[in-house]
Scaffold this active site. Structure first.
Site, short mmCIF file in Angstrom:
data_model
loop_
_atom_site.label_atom_id
_atom_site.label_comp_id
_atom_site.label_asym_id
_atom_site.label_seq_id
_atom_site.Cartn_x
_atom_site.Cartn_y
_atom_site.Cartn_z
N ASP A 19 8.77 47.46 49.37
CA ASP A 19 7.99 47.46 50.13
C ASP A 19 7.84 46.39 49.40
O ASP A 19 8.27 44.84 48.56
CB ASP A 19 6.74 47.49 49.99
CG ASP A 19 5.33 47.04 50.74
OD1 ASP A 19 6.24 46.19 51.94
OD2 ASP A 19 4.30 47.38 50.67
N HIS A 36 15.94 41.79 53.38
CA HIS A 36 16.40 43.10 53.01
C HIS A 36 17.71 42.70 52.88
O HIS A 36 17.58 43.94 51.97
CB HIS A 36 16.36 43.31 54.64
CG HIS A 36 14.63 43.96 55.59
ND1 HIS A 36 13.79 44.59 55.39
CD2 HIS A 36 14.02 43.07 57.39
CE1 HIS A 36 12.56 44.62 56.00
NE2 HIS A 36 12.86 43.39 56.88
N LEU A 130 23.76 61.93 40.65
CA LEU A 130 22.72 61.32 41.87
C LEU A 130 22.79 61.56 42.32
O LEU A 130 23.33 61.88 43.51
CB LEU A 130 22.63 60.12 41.04
CG LEU A 130 20.79 59.77 41.90
CD1 LEU A 130 20.24 60.57 41.32
CD2 LEU A 130 21.04 58.39 42.00
#
Length: 249
Positions: A19, A36, A130
């Site tokens: 956020d 972004h 991962l």
């Protein structure tokens, strides 16, 4: 020598609500898309940090089902950035043995984006390091409703009966069912809410709220969050005394 302040092992699965990209850009007099783009750098740092810390799975909330309500120009830019990131990053993920999976309702994306997602998932499918999950056009309520729909269809088809439905069975139909539930959820920008993210999966997740915007969240901040997590007592409905007794057994 062990650190007595560390009660828990590092989290196996971390979820992050990224956020503050817009506010980061606004504070610098930049267009929202610049925030972004800067956030992508933080994603790279956090992925690296998770690998170094031995985290098994990382789930990033990239685009919620409610984000379509944002200005059309921002949504268009986000979709283009998603395409660009897939083109640029997926080979690096594969090289580093990281498996990519996109969760959410992908049918609303353009056919070209859906193809890029499928290709990226296919390229990294055999990776054993991962597990990187990107939640895009995802909503926790949608996830639960979708699981209920599938179970209902199986009941109608005679494959299940209603009395067979319990928490364990239901949990097998939500996204990420094959992974351990998130141990830790990090949210940046000082906000303290779930925002319709992994509602089912967060039953016993620990939350950590960082006061910085997502583009300012890097590896060092990730380690701070993990250190905070390892110092917490996770009781899962039991008492502290029961936990101590189990340790001594």
């Amino acid at each position: 020598m062990t650190d007595s302040s560390k009660i828990n092992p590092p989290p196996r699965h971390i979820a992050i609500i990224m956020d503050g990209n817009n506010r980061w850009a606004k504070s610098r007099g930049l267009p929202s898309l610049a925030g972004h783009k800067a956030g992508v750098d933080s994603v790279r740092e956090v992925i690296t940090g998770c690998v170094e810390q031995g985290v098994e799975a990382l789930t990033l909330f990239a685009f919620s089902s409610e984000n379509w309500k944002r200005p059309a120009v921002e949504v268009k830019g986000l979709m283009e950035l998603f395409m660009f990131a897939l083109d640029r990053e997926v080979k690096k993920l594969h090289k580093n043995n990281i498996r990519l999976r996109v969760i959410g309702d992908k049918t609303r994306f353009s056919s070209s984006l859906q193809k890029k997602i499928a290709a990226a998932e296919a390229l990294t499918e055999s990776c054993t390091g991962l597990q990187l999950n990107i939640a895009a056009n995802y909503g926790g309520r949608w996830d639960i409703a979708n699981a209920a729909k599938v179970i209902a269809e199986r009941c109608v088809n005679g494959e299940l009966t209603p009395d067979q439905i319990d928490e364990e069975l239901f949990g097998g139909y939500v996204h990420l069912a094959e992974l351990p539930s998130p141990d830790l959820c990090i949210r940046t920008a000082g906000e303290q809410r779930i925002s319709n993210f992994l509602i089912w999966q967060f039953a016993y997740t620990e939350f950590y709220y960082a006061d910085c915007y997502w583009p300012d969240f890097g590896k060092a901040r990730l380690i701070e969050a993990i250190d905070d997590f390892t110092g917490r007592e996770r009781r899962f409905g039991r008492t502290s005394e029961q936990l101590e007794a189990d340790k001594g057994a």
